[in-house]
Design a protein around this motif. Sequence first.
Motif, mmCIF file in Angstrom:
data_model
loop_
_atom_site.group_PDB
_atom_site.id
_atom_site.type_symbol
_atom_site.label_atom_id
_atom_site.label_comp_id
_atom_site.label_asym_id
_atom_site.label_seq_id
_atom_site.Cartn_x
_atom_site.Cartn_y
_atom_site.Cartn_z
ATOM 1 N N GLY A 1 0.827 -1.224 0.036
ATOM 2 C CA GLY A 1 0.150 -0.083 -0.006
ATOM 3 C C GLY A 1 0.542 1.310 -0.208
ATOM 4 O O GLY A 1 0.428 2.370 -0.547
ATOM 5 N N GLN A 2 2.044 1.123 0.530
ATOM 6 C CA GLN A 2 2.765 2.178 0.440
ATOM 7 C C GLN A 2 3.256 2.911 -0.773
ATOM 8 O O GLN A 2 4.025 4.006 -1.038
ATOM 9 N N LYS A 3 2.997 2.157 -1.883
ATOM 10 C CA LYS A 3 3.195 2.534 -3.324
ATOM 11 C C LYS A 3 2.321 3.374 -3.802
ATOM 12 O O LYS A 3 2.656 3.768 -5.033
ATOM 13 N N ILE A 4 1.173 3.444 -3.275
ATOM 14 C CA ILE A 4 0.010 4.105 -3.912
ATOM 15 C C ILE A 4 -0.025 5.717 -3.759
ATOM 16 O O ILE A 4 0.679 6.269 -3.108
ATOM 17 N N SER A 5 -0.423 6.312 -5.166
ATOM 18 C CA SER A 5 -0.338 7.796 -5.299
ATOM 19 C C SER A 5 -1.323 8.298 -4.455
ATOM 20 O O SER A 5 -2.241 7.936 -4.013
ATOM 21 N N SER A 6 -1.007 9.827 -4.312
ATOM 22 C CA SER A 6 -1.663 10.562 -3.609
ATOM 23 C C SER A 6 -3.173 10.662 -4.412
ATOM 24 O O SER A 6 -4.259 10.583 -3.735
ATOM 25 N N GLU A 7 -3.067 10.798 -5.752
ATOM 26 C CA GLU A 7 -4.220 10.772 -6.488
ATOM 27 C C GLU A 7 -5.053 9.611 -6.248
ATOM 28 O O GLU A 7 -6.362 9.752 -6.212
ATOM 29 N N ASN A 8 -4.545 8.425 -6.308
ATOM 30 C CA ASN A 8 -5.287 7.314 -6.310
ATOM 31 C C ASN A 8 -5.784 6.911 -4.989
ATOM 32 O O ASN A 8 -6.727 5.950 -4.531
ATOM 33 N N LEU A 9 -4.972 7.406 -4.091
ATOM 34 C CA LEU A 9 -5.517 7.283 -2.582
ATOM 35 C C LEU A 9 -6.807 8.008 -2.443
ATOM 36 O O LEU A 9 -7.918 7.682 -1.768
ATOM 37 N N GLU A 10 -6.733 9.135 -3.025
ATOM 38 C CA GLU A 10 -8.285 10.048 -2.989
ATOM 39 C C GLU A 10 -9.335 9.281 -3.753
ATOM 40 O O GLU A 10 -10.473 9.368 -3.186
ATOM 41 N N LEU A 11 -9.027 8.403 -4.636
ATOM 42 C CA LEU A 11 -10.071 7.641 -5.458
ATOM 43 C C LEU A 11 -10.686 6.689 -4.491
ATOM 44 O O LEU A 11 -11.642 6.274 -4.269
ATOM 45 N N ILE A 12 -9.673 6.009 -3.658
ATOM 46 C CA ILE A 12 -10.050 5.003 -2.655
ATOM 47 C C ILE A 12 -10.965 5.658 -1.575
ATOM 48 O O ILE A 12 -12.030 4.854 -1.431
ATOM 49 N N ARG A 13 -10.666 6.916 -1.304
ATOM 50 C CA ARG A 13 -11.676 7.568 -0.189
ATOM 51 C C ARG A 13 -13.027 7.822 -1.125
ATOM 52 O O ARG A 13 -13.935 7.784 -0.393
ATOM 53 N N THR A 14 -13.071 8.290 -2.385
ATOM 54 C CA THR A 14 -14.213 8.208 -3.311
ATOM 55 C C THR A 14 -14.864 7.074 -3.067
ATOM 56 O O THR A 14 -16.176 6.965 -3.121
ATOM 57 N N LEU A 15 -14.507 5.861 -3.197
ATOM 58 C CA LEU A 15 -15.090 4.713 -3.148
ATOM 59 C C LEU A 15 -15.665 4.376 -1.872
ATOM 60 O O LEU A 15 -16.879 3.611 -2.026
ATOM 61 N N LEU A 16 -15.081 4.812 -0.936
ATOM 62 C CA LEU A 16 -15.657 4.444 0.463
ATOM 63 C C LEU A 16 -16.857 5.318 0.703
ATOM 64 O O LEU A 16 -17.517 4.995 1.808
ATOM 65 N N ASN A 17 -16.863 6.227 0.030
ATOM 66 C CA ASN A 17 -18.239 7.182 0.053
ATOM 67 C C ASN A 17 -19.434 6.552 -0.442
ATOM 68 O O ASN A 17 -20.734 6.898 -0.031
ATOM 69 N N TYR A 18 -19.354 5.554 -1.095
ATOM 70 C CA TYR A 18 -20.389 4.767 -1.867
ATOM 71 C C TYR A 18 -20.926 3.796 -0.808
ATOM 72 O O TYR A 18 -20.535 2.724 -0.088
ATOM 73 N N GLU A 19 -22.114 4.069 -0.135
ATOM 74 C CA GLU A 19 -22.739 3.496 1.029
ATOM 75 C C GLU A 19 -24.322 3.568 1.075
ATOM 76 O O GLU A 19 -24.805 4.475 0.475
ATOM 77 N N THR A 20 -24.823 2.776 1.964
ATOM 78 C CA THR A 20 -26.042 2.784 2.318
ATOM 79 C C THR A 20 -26.132 3.561 3.591
ATOM 80 O O THR A 20 -25.408 3.889 4.214
ATOM 81 N N ASN A 21 -27.552 3.529 4.193
ATOM 82 C CA ASN A 21 -27.577 4.003 5.334
ATOM 83 C C ASN A 21 -26.999 3.179 6.610
ATOM 84 O O ASN A 21 -26.770 3.692 7.525
ATOM 85 N N GLN A 22 -26.842 1.999 6.100
ATOM 86 C CA GLN A 22 -26.361 0.997 6.927
ATOM 87 C C GLN A 22 -24.771 0.837 7.034
ATOM 88 O O GLN A 22 -24.270 0.290 7.906
ATOM 89 N N TYR A 23 -24.371 0.439 6.032
ATOM 90 C CA TYR A 23 -23.057 0.039 5.434
ATOM 91 C C TYR A 23 -22.210 0.481 4.431
ATOM 92 O O TYR A 23 -23.158 1.195 3.522
ATOM 93 N N LYS A 24 -20.973 0.352 4.354
ATOM 94 C CA LYS A 24 -20.008 0.640 3.046
ATOM 95 C C LYS A 24 -20.408 -0.387 2.087
ATOM 96 O O LYS A 24 -20.580 -1.638 2.466
#
Length: 282
Positions: free
Chosen positions: A137-160
Amino acid sequence: MEYFEIVNLKKEPFSITPDPYYFYESEIHKECLNLLEIAVRTRRGLSVVIGGIGTGKTTLSRILLRRFYKYDPRFEFYLILDPSWNSELDFLKYLIDLFDIPEKGDSIVVCKDIIENYLYEKGVEEKKVLVLVIDEGQKISSENLELIRTLLNYETNQYKLIQVIFFAQPEFRNILKKHPNFADRVSMGYTLKPLSREDAIAMIEHRLKIAGAPGGIKFFTDGALELIYLNSQGYPRKMITLCHDCLIEMIRQEKQMVDADIVISLLKGNRFFHVGAPPERL
């Protein structure tokens, strides 16, 4: 004839490949695995496991996959061995291929929509739990780390809708410090430390047993085990490498056991080890 057959073993006991078959569940690894399993099952989102080189991160990821594959088909795991992509779009296209999504996109916006729809379909309509495991994981770029954060925004009211697990080296902590918005999303964080003396010795004995060592037969003297532990500093990969070399040298010298003299002779010829060095901790 393989070298290990000379000493009546059925398999290579000290292979450095991350083979779950040889996994020894030390107290540290057991605790980490249990916490990861809880985080995934409760769909907490983001988990991070940090450990130095050779602490067993890759093996842990394989063991975790086996736990779920064996007992719960609701969970679908996707493994990324190296998150080094040149751009966010390349990463998104890779994820679409990884998830085996038939629809394709040529822009960041379109690719994100495709992935979001897919995660909703799998997570809500099909009741599946998608888990993305990222090694190195230490090889990931800042740009793609932000992408992962975006993916984690996809959620229902109960779970990711997606669970993400990072296995990374200690420098990943600096990445987290530079990205506090991402760091705030870490629901489970764990640092893998080197093995204790007891677990280190038990791991060696476990691997020999799995390899078919006859009951009651010892391959290492107590003095040899102590030196191996001290000079590997409790890091599993260093221990496994040194044990392999010791076993070969034992056969070469036609001895019945690996003794302290064998270990010392190997250590003196290896610039990566120091005879009698005290164990270090992360």
